[in-house]
Design a protein around this motif. Structure first.
Motif, PDB file in Angstrom:
ATOM      1  N   GLY A   7     -36.608  19.421  -5.435  1.00 55.14           N
ATOM      2  CA  GLY A   7     -35.391  19.196  -4.646  1.00 55.14           C
ATOM      3  C   GLY A   7     -34.200  19.905  -5.262  1.00 55.14           C
ATOM      4  O   GLY A   7     -33.785  19.566  -6.370  1.00 55.14           O
ATOM      5  N   ARG A  37     -33.149  28.597  -1.947  1.00 55.18           N
ATOM      6  CA  ARG A  37     -32.438  27.552  -2.704  1.00 55.18           C
ATOM      7  C   ARG A  37     -33.091  27.338  -4.072  1.00 55.18           C
ATOM      8  O   ARG A  37     -32.412  27.141  -5.071  1.00 55.18           O
ATOM      9  CB  ARG A  37     -32.435  26.230  -1.918  1.00 55.18           C
ATOM     10  N   THR A  70     -35.389  14.085  -4.904  1.00 51.33           N
ATOM     11  CA  THR A  70     -35.244  14.181  -3.446  1.00 51.33           C
ATOM     12  C   THR A  70     -34.807  12.809  -2.914  1.00 51.33           C
ATOM     13  O   THR A  70     -34.795  11.827  -3.674  1.00 51.33           O
ATOM     14  CB  THR A  70     -36.608  14.560  -2.825  1.00 51.33           C
ATOM     15  N   LYS A  93     -33.979   7.021  -8.886  1.00 51.06           N
ATOM     16  CA  LYS A  93     -33.750   5.748  -8.223  1.00 51.06           C
ATOM     17  C   LYS A  93     -33.104   6.038  -6.888  1.00 51.06           C
ATOM     18  O   LYS A  93     -32.452   7.090  -6.765  1.00 51.06           O
ATOM     19  CB  LYS A  93     -32.899   4.793  -9.059  1.00 51.06           C
ATOM     20  N   ALA A  94     -33.266   5.231  -5.871  1.00 52.43           N
ATOM     21  CA  ALA A  94     -34.161   4.115  -5.790  1.00 52.43           C
ATOM     22  C   ALA A  94     -35.615   4.592  -5.924  1.00 52.43           C
ATOM     23  O   ALA A  94     -36.035   5.530  -5.249  1.00 52.43           O
ATOM     24  CB  ALA A  94     -33.979   3.397  -4.469  1.00 52.43           C
ATOM     25  N   ALA A 119     -36.060   6.818 -12.982  1.00 53.24           N
ATOM     26  CA  ALA A 119     -34.910   7.414 -13.688  1.00 53.24           C
ATOM     27  C   ALA A 119     -33.710   6.455 -13.674  1.00 53.24           C
ATOM     28  O   ALA A 119     -32.635   6.781 -13.167  1.00 53.24           O
ATOM     29  CB  ALA A 119     -34.547   8.750 -13.045  1.00 53.24           C
TER      30      ALA A 119
END
Ligand code: NAP
Length: 321
Positions: A7, A37, A70, A93-94, A119
């Motif tokens: 991500g 990206r 992500t 997280k979540a 995390a």
């Protein structure tokens, strides 16, 4: 430790900047749904490889850790995909959309004997560890009340992960989980939970208040997408109060004010990093010592956390569908 980031969004580079301050840590690869990206972020972070899909990173990258950065809706799928390839995973997280998803992730990690950690960076913040140490050592007497808030006003976009119900939008999974974390970290599982929310146009919780009851103390917790709150936490005891300064979830200063005329006790840090460094350092130590889960933020901690978030959602009738 070479990290593969899934991500190319907002949080990936933030964690990476802190991680790169650790000797022996580098960004091995960036994976994005767009090769352009991925290449841009790989260049910015000095990553060796860029991939135009998450799948190709998981299949081909030379990395020691996958960092799932992500939106919440994809955490379970990408985490399980990493674990299935035997790659350790740090998942933002979540952790998941709900307890059922979290259970599948944990089951996979344990079955495959591959490292997995949520995390939850605040768990490793020196300021919070110091506050807990003061509390546990009785510096404020008996614990009476925990208060914590986190509120900001994001730009309104009904299709963004913050406001789209199907993407797990709302303040709870984005920021409300920090105050919830503090209560769990300091006091464990509450006996009972009350919660009230104001739902916005898209049905997500935009203003949320939670009250946890423990045997002999309470926790009042708030999150908001409607107001910019002080972002402070207080641990209030019978003999004094520990103030965790703003923004408390990665604070660099805590102050203990006594009820009597003893001078304040102050702890301060001048560390230059935001604070993601501490969790990454911990993951590195876990991998170097062959651990399959963190002894400090275990998978059982993540499950209990997710279960608590589900309990709150039940109280406010919030379903992500
Ligand atoms: N620990 C922290 O302090 C912290 C702070 C902020 C966020 N977070 C957590 O980190 C996660 C990502 O947050 P973020 O703010 O970085 O989010 P974001 O910028 O909105 O999205 C991150 C990236 O996810 C990818 N993605 C995959 N599927 C997507 C989809 N259906 N819609 C949109 N993007 C999609 C996109 O990358 P590509 O297009 O490159 O594939 C996007 O750039 C969330 O779970 C959030 O709660 C943690």
């Amino acid at each position: 430790m070479k990290i593969g980031i899934l991500g190319a969004g907002k949080i990936g580079p933030k964690l990476a900047q802190d991680a790169l301050t650790i000797p022996g840590v580098s960004i091995g690869a960036v994976g994005s749904r767009s090769l352009e990206r991925a290449e841009k972020m790989a260049l910015e972070l000095g990553a060796d490889q860029a991939f135009g899909s998450y799948e190709s990173l998981l299949e081909e990258a030379d990395v020691d850790l996958i960092y799932v950065a992500t939106p919440h809706t994809s955490h379970a799928e990408l985490t399980i995909a990493g674990l299935d390839r035997g790659i350790p995973v740090l998942c933002e997280k979540a952790f998941a959309m709900n307890f059922a998803e979290a259970e599948k992730m944990v089951k996979k990690a344990r079955e495959n004997q591959v490292f997995l950690m949520e995390a939850m960076w605040s768990r490793f913040m020196p300021s919070l560890l110091k506050a807990k140490e003061w509390l546990d050592n009785g510096f404020i007497g008996d614990l009476c009340h925990i208060k914590a808030d986190f509120g900001f006003r994001p730009n309104y976009d009904p299709n963004s992960r913050l406001f789209d119900l199907k993407k797990g939008g709302g303040s709870l999974l984005d920021i409300g989980l920090y105050p919830v974390f503090l209560a769990l970290f300091l006091s464990g599982k509450p006996e009972s939970i009350d919660a009230q929310a104001i739902l916005g146009k898209t049905g997500v919780d935009e203003e949320l208040s939670m009250l946890f009851k423990y045997a002999d103390h309470l926790a009042s917790l708030q999150s908001s997408f409607r107001s910019v709150t002080p972002c402070k936490a207080q641990i209030i005891g019978s003999e004094g109060t520990i103030n965790i300064h703003s923004r408390w979830h990665h604070s660099k200063k805590i102050t203990l004010s006594y009820n009597d005329d003893r001078p304040d006790l102050i702890w301060e840090s001048d560390a230059p990093w935001t604070g993601y460094r501490y969790e990454v350092l911990h993951v590195k130590e876990c991998l170097e010592t062959g651990k399959k889960e963190s002894p400090l933020w275990s998978l059982d901690n993540s499950l209990e956390f997710m279960q608590t978030l589900d309990r709150i959602r039940e109280k406010i009738n919030l379903n992500y569908s």
